[in-house]
Design a protein around this motif. Structure first.
Motif, short mmCIF file in Angstrom:
data_model
loop_
_atom_site.label_atom_id
_atom_site.label_comp_id
_atom_site.label_asym_id
_atom_site.label_seq_id
_atom_site.Cartn_x
_atom_site.Cartn_y
_atom_site.Cartn_z
N ASP A 210 0.86 -1.19 0.00
CA ASP A 210 0.00 0.00 0.00
C ASP A 210 0.89 1.24 0.00
O ASP A 210 1.54 1.57 1.02
CB ASP A 210 -0.91 -0.01 1.22
N THR A 211 0.95 1.97 -1.12
CA THR A 211 1.85 3.11 -1.25
C THR A 211 1.40 4.31 -0.42
O THR A 211 2.21 5.19 -0.13
CB THR A 211 1.95 3.53 -2.73
N THR A 212 0.15 4.35 -0.02
CA THR A 212 -0.32 5.49 0.79
C THR A 212 0.26 5.47 2.20
O THR A 212 0.25 6.50 2.89
CB THR A 212 -1.86 5.49 0.87
N ASP A 223 3.31 8.61 -6.93
CA ASP A 223 2.35 9.70 -6.96
C ASP A 223 1.13 9.32 -6.12
O ASP A 223 1.03 8.19 -5.63
CB ASP A 223 1.97 10.04 -8.40
N PRO A 224 0.17 10.22 -5.93
CA PRO A 224 -1.00 9.90 -5.10
C PRO A 224 -1.79 8.69 -5.57
O PRO A 224 -2.44 8.02 -4.76
CB PRO A 224 -1.84 11.18 -5.18
N SER A 225 -1.74 8.36 -6.88
CA SER A 225 -2.49 7.21 -7.38
C SER A 225 -1.76 5.89 -7.15
O SER A 225 -2.32 4.83 -7.42
CB SER A 225 -2.78 7.38 -8.88
N GLY A 226 -0.52 5.95 -6.65
CA GLY A 226 0.25 4.74 -6.41
C GLY A 226 1.17 4.36 -7.55
O GLY A 226 1.82 3.32 -7.50
N ARG A 227 1.22 5.20 -8.58
CA ARG A 227 2.09 4.91 -9.72
C ARG A 227 3.48 5.47 -9.49
O ARG A 227 3.63 6.58 -8.97
CB ARG A 227 1.49 5.51 -10.99
N LYS A 229 7.08 7.23 -9.99
CA LYS A 229 7.49 8.43 -10.72
C LYS A 229 8.71 8.20 -11.61
O LYS A 229 9.09 9.08 -12.38
CB LYS A 229 7.82 9.54 -9.73
#
Length: 261
Positions: A210-212, A223-227, A229
């Motif tokens: 979970d990247t958040t 990025d905020p969507s988890g993709r 950079k």
């Protein structure tokens, strides 16, 4: 002088120089006298030689190669025509046999089956039920049916092995009915591919992916969507735009200047 009509033919022939051709007037039939001069000249000429054969001789092995190539081409044509004309249709049981026979072996032809694929067939097709038929029974039947020096079984031996297992698998049925039931378990089946990696869904894995919930430098890589950079999330890129970092109206200077003009 001797009169012309009384001169003998030999005298007239003797006084004639070589190279002349005439008819003797003294002979009543007027037969021609041969020209000795021309005959001698023709004999003295050399006879013309025949033109040499410039075609290179064939090696002794070439005729044999040509015959062998022609024989192979005729046999292949005959085999192709025979196969196209009378190609037997495979039964559903034999198709299943061939699918399992070639499973996991790129060099297999589908006409013979190894013991490993035989065990897999009995397992995937539920011939092994764990009570009447076990993996041990399957191995014993395979060793019994195959030849002593062989490691594979043919389709005919495969059917014999199924007859042996049918007696144990369906004990409450007659011989023919038991064999028919075993064939139904196998007909139209194919090997089940196992060992494929599946995604594991667990709370631990979900928390780690979970990247958040990432913190520190790891958070800057997504990025905020988890993709991700890419390079921008790993390296500090220098901003050469001329604006102060974080300036809200960055890039509007040119628009304002052009609008004032």
């Amino acid at each position: 002088m001797i009169p012309a009509d009384t001169r003998p033919a030999c005298l007239a022939y003797a006084i004639c120089p070589l190279g002349w051709s005439f008819r003797d007037s003294a002979t009543p039939t007027g037969l021609p006298v041969h020209n000795l001069g021309e005959g001698n000249m023709a004999d003295s000429k050399a006879k013309p030689t025949k033109a040499a054969n410039k075609t290179p001789p064939k090696s002794p092995g070439e005729p044999a190669k040509d015959k062998a190539a022609k024989r192979l081409s005729l046999e292949s044509e005959g085999a192709n025509e025979g196969a196209a004309a009378a190609a037997p249709e495979l039964s559903a049981l034999e198709e299943a046999f061939r699918r399992f026979a070639v499973h996991g072996d790129t060099r297999a032809t589908g006409k013979e089956m190894h013991g490993k694929n035989w065990s897999k067939l009995c397992k995937d097709c539920q011939v092994i039920d764990g009570r009447n038929v076990t993996i041990t029974d399957v191995d014993i039947v395979f060793s019994k049916i195959k030849g002593k020096a062989c490691r594979t079984i043919t389709f005919e031996q495969f059917k014999e092995a199924l007859e042996e297992l049918a007696k144990k698998r369906f004990r409450d049925k007659s011989g023919e009915e038991a064999i028919r039931e075993v064939h139904r378990l196998i007909e139209g089946k194919a090997p089940i591919i196992s060992g494929v990696t599946k995604a594991i869904s667990s709370p631990t894995v979900s928390r780690l992916t979970d990247t958040t919930k990432f913190t520190g430098s790891h958070k800057e890589r997504f990025d905020p969507s988890g993709r991700g950079k890419g390079k921008a999330g790993r390296v500090d890129l220098v901003d050469e735009s001329g604006y102060v970092p974080g300036y809200k109206h960055a890039g509007t200077y040119d628009q304002k200047v052009q609008g004032g003009k």
